[in-house]
Design an enzyme around this catalytic site. Structure first.
Site, PDB file in Angstrom:
ATOM      1  N   ARG A  30       0.845  -1.192   0.000  1.00 60.98           N
ATOM      2  CA  ARG A  30       0.000   0.000   0.000  1.00 60.98           C
ATOM      3  C   ARG A  30       0.878   1.239   0.000  1.00 60.98           C
ATOM      4  O   ARG A  30       1.865   1.311   0.724  1.00 60.98           O
ATOM      5  CB  ARG A  30      -0.922   0.018   1.219  1.00 60.98           C
TER       6      ARG A  30
ATOM      7  N   ARG B  28       2.517   1.021  10.387  1.00 65.20           N
ATOM      8  CA  ARG B  28       1.980   1.419   9.079  1.00 65.20           C
ATOM      9  C   ARG B  28       3.106   1.370   8.046  1.00 65.20           C
ATOM     10  O   ARG B  28       3.952   2.253   8.003  1.00 65.20           O
ATOM     11  CB  ARG B  28       1.374   2.820   9.166  1.00 65.20           C
TER      12      ARG B  28
ATOM     13  N   GLU C 230      -6.606  -1.001  15.514  1.00 61.40           N
ATOM     14  CA  GLU C 230      -7.202  -1.943  14.562  1.00 61.40           C
ATOM     15  C   GLU C 230      -6.210  -3.026  14.157  1.00 61.40           C
ATOM     16  O   GLU C 230      -5.059  -2.741  13.846  1.00 61.40           O
ATOM     17  CB  GLU C 230      -7.664  -1.197  13.312  1.00 61.40           C
TER      18      GLU C 230
ATOM     19  N   SER D 255     -10.383  -6.067   9.986  1.00 65.68           N
ATOM     20  CA  SER D 255     -11.636  -5.490   9.519  1.00 65.68           C
ATOM     21  C   SER D 255     -12.388  -6.592   8.794  1.00 65.68           C
ATOM     22  O   SER D 255     -11.844  -7.195   7.861  1.00 65.68           O
ATOM     23  CB  SER D 255     -11.361  -4.335   8.557  1.00 65.68           C
TER      24      SER D 255
ATOM     25  N   ARG E 131       0.984  -6.358  12.660  1.00 66.72           N
ATOM     26  CA  ARG E 131       0.329  -5.771  13.831  1.00 66.72           C
ATOM     27  C   ARG E 131       0.156  -6.815  14.939  1.00 66.72           C
ATOM     28  O   ARG E 131       0.193  -6.478  16.127  1.00 66.72           O
ATOM     29  CB  ARG E 131      -1.012  -5.156  13.442  1.00 66.72           C
TER      30      ARG E 131
END
Length: 430
Positions: free
Chosen positions: A262, A277, A349, A352, A391
């Protein structure tokens, strides 16, 4: 993508659902373009009928020797042929504009999704586990003594620039063990089919799951035209791209461990420290392909699959229902799992889980044949992290950190680490 027939049938309901997303109503402009497009099609069909009629009369005029009528009819046939070509071209252009317009509109939220503008309006559904009481002030993952040797940001920056990491030694093995543990759990306990997929995909595949055309800046494209996947949702969901599958084969439940890429466009200044991130990371992704009747049941099941990973790793978490303003583009309903990170003193988070209805299937033209026959129907799709590996590594390190700089590891990972139970302050598995 949205069904134009549904918008025609209930434009007020469509606009009301968009308003819950914080968007202006769009049914008027959509239906105006649709009506103009359909009018062109009717004109073309009328011109075709007139051309056919004139073509039949040409022969009769010639047989009668009526040269004037013969020439008039020949000219009329040519005129109608030109009209048909022009009208079909105009209708095609309008169809492309309509498709592009519908492609850019997010999915509509289900009725029981909480209304809201952003993450502040999300609703907590439940919590599991209690954050540990430390006898010292816990630090973030990259500050733990056991991690300093095995998490090298400077060398990664030399190799690739910012937002990359080089993992070494015990930390690298722990990272790998987490992915293997997750895959094994989903395959053996949750009955998901292990799948290995490419990380380079064609543009149609990114369009099929909603990454394109609107969010191209969030992903990477090669000079040859391939796109690097932001998650294996793209590849797993598109396994049914363009297919007509048997209803008996549903649900199809898949899981894949993959590299993900990403660009993190628009995230400048956010989570720049550590590996929270990154531009390149790993995820274990779950995807289900099912039908309308079982979609919501499958969403609850997939949420439990993700929760089970956190519980097995003994990591406190909470499950959140995202509000209408915080949901992703393709989702009708989303549950986020947030893991407790003591170094940040907050939940973050880690998964999801989204139900997309037939939104992605319309973009992919993925359908199933109902049992007993009948008109093919679009499949319904779901996706969810099970979990983000990086994560999860952060969470294991921060929750297991000890005052001497070592890290106690969850029992579920011991078999994947040759029996090691701890990451020493020197970064060794012992």
């Amino acid at each position: 993508m949205h069904d134009i027939r549904a918008i025609r049938d209930n434009p007020e309901g469509f606009d009301a659902a968009l308003a819950r997303r914080g968007l202006e109503g769009m049914s008027s402009s959509i239906l105006s373009l649709d009506a103009e497009r359909r009018a062109k099609i009717v004109e073309a069909e009328t011109a075709k009928a007139e051309q056919n009629k004139a073509s039949k009369e040409v022969g009769a005029a010639k047989a009668r020797g009526d040269e004037a009528e013969f020439e008039r009819l020949r000219a009329l046939v040519a005129e109608k042929k030109a009209d048909i070509a022009r009208l079909n071209e105009e209708a095609g252009e309008m169809d492309a504009r309509l498709r592009e317009l519908l492609m850019g509109i997010p999915n509509l939220p289900l009725d029981d999704v909480p209304d809201g503008k952003d993450e502040e309006d999300n609703v907590e559904l439940h919590r599991w586990g209690n954050p540990r009481n430390f006898g010292f002030t816990p630090v973030e993952h990259f500050e733990i003594a056991a991690v300093r040797h095995g998490m090298d940001f400077e060398t990664a920056a030399k190799l690739s620039g910012s937002r990359f990491v080089l993992l070494k030694g015990g930390v690298a093995r722990l990272h790998r063990a987490l992915a293997q543990f997750m895959i094994d759990l989903h395959v053996t306990r949750h009955d998901l089919e292990e799948t290995w997929t490419p990380v380079l995909v064609l543009e149609d595949m990114m369009t099929g799951t909603g990454q394109l055309p609107k969010f191209g800046e969030d992903s990477y494209q090669t000079r040859e035209g391939w796109w690097l996947i932001p998650t294996a949702e793209v590849t797993l969901t598109n396994t049914v791209h363009g297919d007509l599958v048997d209803h008996a084969s549903l649900p199809r439940r898949m899981v894949a461990h993959s590299q993900c890429f990403r660009s993190e466009a628009g995230s400048a200044g956010r989570d720049t420290s550590g590996m929270l991130r990154q531009h390149q990371f790993e995820k274990v992704e779950m995807v289900s392909v099912t039908d309308a009747e079982t979609g919501m049941e499958e969403h609850a099941r997939m949420t439990r699959c993700a929760e089970a990973v956190l519980e097995a790793l003994e990591l406190p978490y909470r499950t959140i229902a995202l509000c209408t303003g915080d949901m992703g583009f393709s989702a009708r309903i989303t549950h986020d799992l947030e893991v407790w990170l003591p170094g940040q003193d907050k939940y973050r988070e880690i998964s999801s889980v989204s139900y997309c209805g037939d939104f992605q299937a319309r973009r992919m033209n993925a359908r199933y044949r109902p049992e007993g026959g009948g008109k093919p129907e679009f499949v319904h799709t779901l996706n969810g992290s099970g979990l983000a590996v990086g994560r999860s590594l952060i969470a294991v390190l921060e929750n297991g950190q000890q005052e001497d700089g070592s890290v106690e590891l969850p029992a579920a990972l011991h078999p994947y680490l040759m029996g090691a139970k701890r990451l020493s302050s020197e970064g060794k598995l012992v």
